[in-house]
Design an enzyme around this catalytic site. Sequence first.
Site, PDB file in Angstrom:
ATOM      1  N   VAL B 688       9.234 -36.844   8.750  1.00 55.34           N
ATOM      2  CA  VAL B 688      10.250 -37.772   8.239  1.00 55.34           C
ATOM      3  C   VAL B 688       9.641 -38.935   7.455  1.00 55.34           C
ATOM      4  O   VAL B 688      10.324 -39.893   7.135  1.00 55.34           O
ATOM      5  CB  VAL B 688      11.119 -38.337   9.392  1.00 55.34           C
ATOM      6  N   GLU B 690       8.534 -39.271   4.380  1.00 58.68           N
ATOM      7  CA  GLU B 690       8.755 -39.475   2.957  1.00 58.68           C
ATOM      8  C   GLU B 690      10.176 -39.213   2.484  1.00 58.68           C
ATOM      9  O   GLU B 690      10.638 -39.819   1.516  1.00 58.68           O
ATOM     10  CB  GLU B 690       7.761 -38.606   2.173  1.00 58.68           C
TER      11      GLU B 690
END
Lengths: 150, 725
Positions: B688, B690
Amino acid sequence: MDISLQINGKSERLSVEPGVTLLDALRERLDVTGPKKGCDRGQCGACTVHVGGRPVLACLTLAATVREPVTTVEGLASGDDLHPVQQAFVDQDALQCGFCTSGQIMSAVAAVEQDVPDVREFMSGNLCRCSAYPNIVAAVDQVRGADASV
Amino acid sequence: MTARLDSPLKVTGRARYGSDHNPPGMVFGYVVLSTVAHGEVTAMDVTAVRDAPGVLAVYTPFESLELHTPHNPIMGATWVPLQDTDVAYRGQPIGFVVAETFEQARDAASLVEVSYRERTPLTSLEDGLAAAEDAPPSMDGSPHTVTVLASGVESIEDALAASPVVVEATYTTAPQNHAAMEPHSAVAVWESGTLTVYSGNQGSDLQAASLAQALAEPLSAVHAVNPFVGGAFGGKGATSVPAFLAAAAARDLGRPVKAALTREQVFTATGTRAATVQRLALGAEKDGTLVALRHDSWSSTPMSRAFIEQTSHSTSREWYTTPNMVISQKMVPLNIPPTTFMRAPGEAPGSFALESAIDELAVELGMDPIELRRRNSSLAPPGKDLQWSSKHLDECFGIGAERFGWSQRSEGGRVDGDWLVGLGTATAMFPALRFPASVRVTLNADDTAEVATSGADPGTGLLSVLSLIGADSLDIAPERVTPRLGDSALPSGGMSGGSTATASAGSAIMVAAPEVIDELLTLAAAPGAPFEGAEVSYADGRVLATDGRSLTFGEVLRAVDRSSIAAVGSSAPGEEMSKHSFSSFGAQFCEVRVHRWTREVRVSRMLGVFDAGRIINEQPARSQLMGGMIWGVSAALHEGMEIEADGRLANGDFASYLIPVNADIPDVDVQFVQYPDTLHNPVGARGVGEIGIVGVAAAIANAVFNATGTRVRNIPIAIEDLLDE
């Protein structure tokens, strides 16, 4: 020049050049490394400490000018008991990398103590690139809510 | 859910970051930067520097510290300073002054007199477009231009010409700096021929390897320690200039050396995100079915051409179903600071262009933009056979539309007093990746366990993830698991980057834990052991025999007189890559308020709904996604490096390089749909770090259009972009 500082209740004597900032005196002479150097020119807030109970930017304060007691993030907890603001930062996940956190917490303590009308505005001198901002507001609200319910 | 395990250390100031180390006898280094953008250093007069109080050494290209260019599989070659006299950008490290105190080093560094043979710098992406070069193959090996055409279609131009509805537009994005709160810094200590370096980085073992190569020392002589990293975002993937210089100077001087970049120096002496220009053309049927997509991208790159921001390859290559697609990537070498990975490299600026264009197409078609996206949702990347392993994007949009009140949105927005209010949306995608990683799982005789890997937690929450997956794999409470990371002496965890750490390290834990349990069972049933000869199994932290007897693993270890047992597990991408395509998905929603008179833009509400596989630790995962979304706000409305014609950065400090402050940010709603993706990795998590930023800038620009009727095709969006002619 020889100066003396009260840091977190402890008396410290040291010899510094007049141009040494409170931040560098703390970090490089006294090994008090909670306050961080994020910009060294008063633009990020990571070095925020309390002098005489007021939040100041340690990077814009010359060590030799400090007369009143200094409290850093290391001086907030009593033993293993976190200060309510520190606990609220843990509870609300108000940090990620943690580098700005010392300064955020010192400003947040002031926000609580001064019962500021607008937390977001008051906390806007402390940058957080991880962008924990909403959680930081929630942490301040948690402490203020607890105070209000007492 | 578990609170972030290092929070107590971080809220009390006890977490020691790189520059918080103060070993006895330490001295201070200060980096000197070039003041021209292109040319050659012809001389450096350091006489006054040497005479300044406290100065111990001055290093320049003429009296240098020997450093060799290191290479690693992820980052490629890393530039090392002071090895030649070429100047390729303004703010390039060209000197290093070491003195007894920080102030002495800083003051002496200002006395360096540098002579240059100057050449005219190239600094404008726009001016350089005509001389653009084809980019090298992208990370997956794709050539700069990829063409997919339906049978019988001669060219993408033909496909576009035959499309009943076409939108074409050009979008630009500004160069950016990671601006992690911790400036790049290092403390280097040599003791008995061994170097210990304390320096924030995204992978301690890679950093140690890179320092060993640079210093021509055996890997065993270099120890990198960084359990706390003050933000990274891709900008601390490579070993930093202060780390190379402090390490080499400490060896030269026989004293520990601390070196930190100033904030201003961070903007040029580390890495940046490239500027991009992107031209999009979308052709569709009247019902919204995409029939042609062309996405041409130009990215600035430094003269070394070392890193290319791949916007079309990272978005249009995979996001929508279309029978005809051409994407291309060109680069424009400039005399600008190095470019590198920055949170969602390619996807962040690429999604601004693609998702703005999709919104423009929806307007052209008179169609709801969510419906348009649904209609063209891909089962697999165009022209590829491998379908997405697990895709629930429609569900993300469904939940998001409901929570956000999307049905209340009207064409032309609404008015609230002096504020024009608009809603916008965009798709987010980020590839599911993982890197090779090794983790050691240890069972201790006191009934605790340890999970250890060299990888980094630069605020991501990896430390807590190690504990949780370790506890799950060992079937014990997380409180009994001590996670360790950020130390190159531990098994190689690789890099915390590419949103991979949970999948990479987690998969390795799931290999190591069964191995150590097997060893425990073997020990327990061995001759002389408590369960000698018995059939034994493991559950709930205990060894169980079929006769009903059971002992905790600690009791077994004590009985056989062992203080601990350990196993190292390794994992890497494997045959799954030949079976499916892998990505995370998300639906971004944004409400903006644009002031009728001042044209100030405020984001008033945000929602992201994400399909990122299994979420291991909800609170930190939500925080990280929220942080990513706020990065999207920053890209859309705040940040951008302003590089002047002479290569000087006009806004290289925190007063003028704008990033959001607390008052800029509203409450941010983050939701998950959780479908563990065990086709990708045994943990089922896709990461999670980016995806949160992806699509947000487009959602904001689309909301601005909804509010004002003005389409802004550049970010950051400025007030002047919204003023009437």
